[in-house]
Design a protein around this motif. Structure first.
Motif, short mmCIF file in Angstrom:
data_model
loop_
_atom_site.label_atom_id
_atom_site.label_comp_id
_atom_site.label_asym_id
_atom_site.label_seq_id
_atom_site.Cartn_x
_atom_site.Cartn_y
_atom_site.Cartn_z
N GLU A 120 0.83 -1.21 0.00
CA GLU A 120 0.00 0.00 0.00
C GLU A 120 0.86 1.26 0.00
O GLU A 120 0.53 2.24 -0.65
N ARG B 114 2.06 1.67 -3.52
CA ARG B 114 0.96 2.14 -4.37
C ARG B 114 0.68 3.61 -4.13
O ARG B 114 0.56 4.40 -5.07
N ARG C 51 3.15 6.18 -5.52
CA ARG C 51 3.18 6.28 -6.99
C ARG C 51 4.54 5.92 -7.57
O ARG C 51 5.10 6.64 -8.40
N SER D 123 3.30 0.93 -9.07
CA SER D 123 2.07 1.49 -8.53
C SER D 123 0.86 1.32 -9.45
O SER D 123 -0.22 0.99 -8.97
N ASP E 129 -2.43 -0.39 -8.19
CA ASP E 129 -3.64 0.44 -8.19
C ASP E 129 -4.76 -0.22 -8.99
O ASP E 129 -5.91 -0.23 -8.57
N SER F 28 -8.08 -1.29 -6.98
CA SER F 28 -9.26 -0.48 -7.28
C SER F 28 -10.48 -1.34 -7.57
O SER F 28 -11.61 -0.90 -7.37
N ARG G 67 -6.28 8.53 -0.56
CA ARG G 67 -5.07 8.08 -1.25
C ARG G 67 -4.63 6.68 -0.80
O ARG G 67 -4.03 5.93 -1.55
#
Length: 88
Positions: free
Chosen positions: A50, A53, A56, A61, A65, A69, A79
């Motif tokens: 995490e 991720r 970025r 990432s 992501d 998601s 975030r």
């Protein structure tokens, strides 16, 4: 977001709970200290993933992501996604 082909997210999460019970209860009965150690390692891996991720990191990432998601909902609107860590 939904994680499956037409399967509501809430059903996927309930399935995760059932799977967790089926896996963790026998392990708890057999060797509680080892289960606690295993959960600590899994939690650390989730926190690391995490953090990568959320920071970025290029090339990594976007993959994390995209995967995460699919299982995010309104509780994970910021975030950092915390639902998966709370479930563990």
């Amino acid at each position: 977001g939904g994680g499956g082909e037409g399967v509501p997210l809430i059903l996927l999460r309930k399935g995760y709970h059932a799977l967790a019970l089926a896996l963790f209860v026998p392990a708890l009965l057999a060797d509680g200290p080892m289960l606690r150690c295993s959960l600590a390692v899994a939690f650390a891996a989730m926190v690391f993933a995490e953090a990568v991720r959320a920071a970025r990191v290029p090339r990594v990432s976007p993959l994390l992501d995209e995967f995460m998601s699919r299982f995010a909902d309104e509780r994970d609107g910021g975030r950092v996604y915390v639902t998966h860590m709370a479930l563990l």
